[in-house]
Design a protein around this motif. Structure first.
Motif, PDB file in Angstrom:
ATOM      1  N   UNK A   4      -2.940  -5.418 -20.055  1.00  0.00           N
ATOM      2  CA  UNK A   4      -2.436  -4.603 -18.962  1.00  0.00           C
ATOM      3  C   UNK A   4      -2.496  -3.111 -19.223  1.00  0.00           C
ATOM      4  N   UNK A   5      -2.870  -2.683 -20.422  1.00  0.00           N
ATOM      5  CA  UNK A   5      -2.939  -1.250 -20.699  1.00  0.00           C
ATOM      6  C   UNK A   5      -4.334  -0.687 -20.426  1.00  0.00           C
ATOM      7  N   UNK A   6      -5.258  -1.508 -20.028  1.00  0.00           N
ATOM      8  CA  UNK A   6      -6.648  -1.098 -19.830  1.00  0.00           C
ATOM      9  C   UNK A   6      -6.790  -0.156 -18.640  1.00  0.00           C
ATOM     10  N   UNK A   7      -7.751   0.768 -18.709  1.00  0.00           N
ATOM     11  CA  UNK A   7      -8.037   1.637 -17.561  1.00  0.00           C
ATOM     12  C   UNK A   7      -8.286   0.792 -16.333  1.00  0.00           C
ATOM     13  N   UNK A   8      -7.872   1.268 -15.200  1.00  0.00           N
ATOM     14  CA  UNK A   8      -8.057   0.540 -13.969  1.00  0.00           C
ATOM     15  C   UNK A   8      -7.022  -0.543 -13.771  1.00  0.00           C
ATOM     16  N   UNK A   9      -6.110  -0.681 -14.708  1.00  0.00           N
ATOM     17  CA  UNK A   9      -5.038  -1.664 -14.631  1.00  0.00           C
ATOM     18  C   UNK A   9      -5.588  -3.043 -14.312  1.00  0.00           C
ATOM     19  N   UNK A  22      -2.474  -1.036  -5.502  1.00  0.00           N
ATOM     20  CA  UNK A  22      -1.799   0.255  -5.288  1.00  0.00           C
ATOM     21  C   UNK A  22      -1.541   0.949  -6.617  1.00  0.00           C
ATOM     22  N   UNK A  23      -1.038   0.208  -7.601  1.00  0.00           N
ATOM     23  CA  UNK A  23      -0.746   0.805  -8.898  1.00  0.00           C
ATOM     24  C   UNK A  23      -2.021   1.238  -9.614  1.00  0.00           C
ATOM     25  N   UNK A  24      -3.060   0.441  -9.498  1.00  0.00           N
ATOM     26  CA  UNK A  24      -4.315   0.777 -10.171  1.00  0.00           C
ATOM     27  C   UNK A  24      -4.889   2.085  -9.664  1.00  0.00           C
ATOM     28  N   UNK A  25      -4.682   2.387  -8.391  1.00  0.00           N
ATOM     29  CA  UNK A  25      -5.243   3.596  -7.791  1.00  0.00           C
ATOM     30  C   UNK A  25      -4.284   4.775  -7.804  1.00  0.00           C
ATOM     31  N   UNK A  26      -3.069   4.576  -8.286  1.00  0.00           N
ATOM     32  CA  UNK A  26      -2.045   5.617  -8.294  1.00  0.00           C
ATOM     33  C   UNK A  26      -2.343   6.633  -9.392  1.00  0.00           C
ATOM     34  N   UNK A  27      -2.269   7.932  -9.059  1.00  0.00           N
ATOM     35  CA  UNK A  27      -2.482   8.979 -10.047  1.00  0.00           C
ATOM     36  C   UNK A  27      -1.223   9.238 -10.874  1.00  0.00           C
ATOM     37  N   UNK A  28      -0.057   8.835 -10.365  1.00  0.00           N
ATOM     38  CA  UNK A  28       1.203   8.989 -11.090  1.00  0.00           C
ATOM     39  C   UNK A  28       1.385   7.822 -12.046  1.00  0.00           C
ATOM     40  N   UNK A  44      -0.877   1.612 -15.368  1.00  0.00           N
ATOM     41  CA  UNK A  44      -2.087   2.362 -15.047  1.00  0.00           C
ATOM     42  C   UNK A  44      -2.381   3.397 -16.126  1.00  0.00           C
ATOM     43  N   UNK A  45      -3.532   4.049 -16.005  1.00  0.00           N
ATOM     44  CA  UNK A  45      -3.959   5.023 -17.008  1.00  0.00           C
ATOM     45  C   UNK A  45      -2.979   6.166 -17.184  1.00  0.00           C
ATOM     46  N   UNK A  46      -2.368   6.640 -16.103  1.00  0.00           N
ATOM     47  CA  UNK A  46      -1.410   7.744 -16.190  1.00  0.00           C
ATOM     48  C   UNK A  46      -0.174   7.335 -16.995  1.00  0.00           C
ATOM     49  N   UNK A  47       0.284   6.107 -16.827  1.00  0.00           N
ATOM     50  CA  UNK A  47       1.443   5.626 -17.596  1.00  0.00           C
ATOM     51  C   UNK A  47       1.088   5.516 -19.077  1.00  0.00           C
ATOM     52  N   UNK A  48      -0.087   4.954 -19.372  1.00  0.00           N
ATOM     53  CA  UNK A  48      -0.503   4.843 -20.772  1.00  0.00           C
ATOM     54  C   UNK A  48      -0.636   6.212 -21.405  1.00  0.00           C
ATOM     55  N   UNK A  49      -1.207   7.158 -20.665  1.00  0.00           N
ATOM     56  CA  UNK A  49      -1.368   8.510 -21.195  1.00  0.00           C
ATOM     57  C   UNK A  49      -0.009   9.161 -21.451  1.00  0.00           C
ATOM     58  N   UNK A  50       0.910   9.042 -20.499  1.00  0.00           N
ATOM     59  CA  UNK A  50       2.232   9.647 -20.648  1.00  0.00           C
ATOM     60  C   UNK A  50       2.974   9.059 -21.850  1.00  0.00           C
TER      61      UNK A  50
END
Length: 107
Positions: A4-9, A22-28, A44-50
């Protein structure tokens, strides 16, 4: 099992879930949590990055793992989501992989 941590969720196992796309496309930063088990189904990627997680991070991470300093507040948040179906608060903060604390909902 998908990571579940992969890019694109990658939520292929949960493709029918209405929140997955919706979550996969969310920028937040956004995560999908299974209410029954309390485990993350995806992030999503933003959550993993944060939070500082890579796509190789184990999917066994739980909300309590990133909110150990405020478990009572986390429980209130989860109860509110179950009751109202959404989150409407910036009261939580997250512990990143390297131990820093960041405000939830703020990248």
């Amino acid at each position: 099992m998908s990571n579940p941590w992969r890019d694109g969720m990658d939520l292929s196992a949960h493709a029918g879930h209405p929140a997955a796309a919706v979550l996969a496309e969310n920028f937040d930063p956004a995560v999908l949590i299974d209410a029954g088990s309390g485990r993350f189904l995806g992030a999503n990627g933003a959550a993993r990055e944060m939070l500082g997680y890579s796509e190789e991070e184990p999917s066994a991470t739980t909300p309590a793992d990133i909110h150990p300093h405020e478990l009572a507040r986390l429980e209130g948040f989860i109860a509110n989501v179950r009751r109202e179906g959404r989150w409407n608060s910036d009261a939580l903060s997250c512990r990143t992989r390297d131990g820093q604390t960041v405000q939830a909902g703020r990248a």
